[in-house]
Structures are given as structure tokens and as C-alpha cells.
Design an enzyme around this catalytic site. Structure first.
Site, PDB file in Angstrom:
ATOM      1  CG  ASP A  24     -33.516  42.554 -16.718  1.00  0.00           C
ATOM      2  OD1 ASP A  24     -34.174  42.518 -15.661  1.00  0.00           O
ATOM      3  OD2 ASP A  24     -32.274  42.497 -16.747  1.00  0.00           O
ATOM      4  CB  SER A  69     -36.184  32.586 -15.051  1.00  0.00           C
ATOM      5  OG  SER A  69     -35.834  32.988 -13.748  1.00  0.00           O
ATOM      6  CG  ASN A  72     -37.709  35.082 -12.248  1.00  0.00           C
ATOM      7  OD1 ASN A  72     -38.170  35.295 -13.378  1.00  0.00           O
ATOM      8  ND2 ASN A  72     -36.577  35.656 -11.850  1.00  0.00           N
TER       9      ASN A  72
END
Ligand code: FPP
Length: 253
Positions: A24, A69, A72
Site C-alpha cells: 500500500d 484487488s 481496484n
């Protein structure tokens, strides 16, 4: 302490078999420099390379990186396209290094949602490295833990409806056979960069007993040194798996 000294220190104690990383902070790293978010993702792919190399050198069995993800896909289309381009570039550029280091490249997620120009080099590298025993590098792509649990449940329900699986025959082991991570060891350590303290739908089943390591460092600044620091912190945790500390000491673990 420099990186090689840190690596030597890490080697003195038991290693986590399986490390999962929530990478992240690429966007914030770039924005802090007045750059486009994609500049952060690009620098983040250099961290992917460095962290993979370090994990391989140390002898970690499995490294799983949360690269994209299920959620996303809802990012701005230009960011999604930029990430897909970077993934393709990564797969083409890292091919030799992955093959040369006996790394098995693996992928989990709803892979059919990936564009052909990513899926093709991904499938090719997975196939040619399938017999490698050095380290399994799993890219979680279009991945969601809840989606994975639903997919497993659907497959098991289909077997139940077909009459080939009685509900009381369902065990943890059988359930795990239906997860995308089938065959991988349970996750020992989950690392999340960039200050957030949540799992964000990452390996929900597999990290049931994982130690969690959170760092404020943004992913593009997370390299071999930071991986070693995370492992060293892990090595000082007492993992009890529901037992008491006294029970564990008696068992000599
Ligand atoms: C999260 O940061 C990161 C991502 C959604 C993508 C991760 C991708 C890479 C590290 C590069 C490409 C991957 C490979 C395997 C080559 P963020 O964008 O959410 O950051 P922010 O929270 O600061 O906005």
C-alpha cells in the site's frame, strides 16, 4: 546495520514459511513528490523485484503479493490501464530472473478478468515455472478473499447438490483444496505498508493465525532492509495458536 548484516541476523532464527504483503501507499508516495500516481506504482514494481530477491535469498518458501484487488477495477480507467501495462512489463522483464532463480510463479484471483495482454504472459510464465521448487511467488490479481471463499463454497455446494459430498464430510482440509491458494502453506506473516491497519479482503482464511506487521513506510520505500526488519519483528512474537504460553513452553516450541 546494512542489509547483508540484517539478512545474517534473520537467518539465525526460524523463518516464516509464507509471507503475504499488502503493498500500500504507491499513490501517496507519488503525490507527496508532486508526481502522477503511476510513478508510485512504477517505483512500487522495483520494490516488488527487491523484496522478491531478498525473500528468495533468505529461503522463504512462499511470498504472496497483493498486486490488484477485485475492488481496484473501480479505480479511474487510466490508473487501471497503467497498472495493467506495468504488470505486463513486469512479467516480460522478470521472466529470466524468475526462471534463473527456480521461482515458481503463481497467481490467484479472478484471472479471467485480466486483459489478454497480461493474462497471456502470466499463463506462459506460470506454465514454464510450474516445476520450480525454489520459492512460490504468488501474485494476487483481481483478488478478493471474500470472492475466493464464495468461489470455494459454490464449488462445494455443487458437489453436495450432485450428491458427491455429504455436508458432514466437509473438513478444513477439503475446504482448503477448493481455495485458489491450494497447496500453499498457511500464511505466517502479513505485512502491510503505509500506515493502514486492516486486511482489506486479503487472504482472509489463510491468515487466520498470521502475525500482522504494520509499517508507516510506503511500498515504494519498502525494500530488502524493511523486509528483514518485518521478519525480525515476527521472530520475536510468541505464536500460541490458541494454547497458553505455558503449554507451548512445555511442548518445547
Ligand atoms: C496500493 O497503493 C497498490 C496497488 C493498488 C497496486 C500495487 C501495484 C504495484 C506494487 C506495482 C505493480 C505490481 C507488480 C507485481 C509489478 P495505492 O495506490 O492504494 O496507494 P495509496 O493508498 O497511497 O493511494
Amino acid at each position: 546495520m546494512d542489509t547483508s548484516e540484517l539478512e545474517a541476523k534473520v537467518r539465525q532464527r526460524g523463518l516464516p514459511k509464507h509471507i503475504g504483503v499488502i503493498m500500500d501507499g504507491n499513490g501517496r508516495w507519488a503525490e507527496a513528490r508532486g508526481e502522477d500516481r503511476l510513478v508510485g506504482h512504477r517505483e512500487g514494481s522495483t520494490s516488488v523485484r527487491e523484496v522478491t530477491r531478498c525473500a528468495r535469498r533468505l529461503g522463504v518458501q512462499a511470498l504472496t503479493l497483493y498486486a490488484f484487488s477485485s475492488q481496484n477495477w473501480s479505480r479511474p480507467p487510466e490508473e487501471v490501464a497503467g497498472l495493467m501495462d506495468l504488470l505486463r512489463e513486469y512479467l516480460l522483464k522478470e521472466r529470466e530472473e524468475i526462471l534463473g532463480n527456480q521461482i515458481r510463479l503463481n497467481a490467484i484471483g479472478e484471472l479471467d478478468r485480466l486483459p489478454r495482454y497480461v493474462k497471456e504472459p502470466l499463463d506462459e510464465l506460470r506454465a514454464v515455472s510450474a516445476h520450480h521448487t525454489g520459492m512460490t511467488l504468488t501474485l494476487a490479481l483481481s483478488y478478493g478473499g471474500k470472492e475466493e471463499l464464495l468461489a470455494a463454497t459454490r464449488a462445494l455446494m455443487a458437489r453436495a447438490v450432485a450428491g458427491t459430498l455429504a455436508p458432514d464430510r466437509l473438513t478444513e482440509e477439503l475446504f482448503e483444496q477448493h481455495l485458489w491458494t491450494k497447496g500453499l502453506p498457511p500464511v505466517d506473516l502479513v505485512v502491510r505498508t503505509s500506515g493502514e491497519r486492516r486486511l482489506s479482503n486479503f487472504l482472509l482464511w489463510q491468515s487466520a493465525y498470521a502475525e500482522l506487521h504494520f509499517t508507516d513506510t510506503h511500498w515504494p520505500d519498502f525494500r530488502a532492509q524493511q523486509l528483514c526488519e518485518a521478519i525480525l519483528a515476527y521472530q520475536h512474537r510468541e505464536r500460541r495458536f490458541g494454547l497458553t504460553g505455558a503449554q507451548l513452553r512445555r511442548a518445547g516450541t
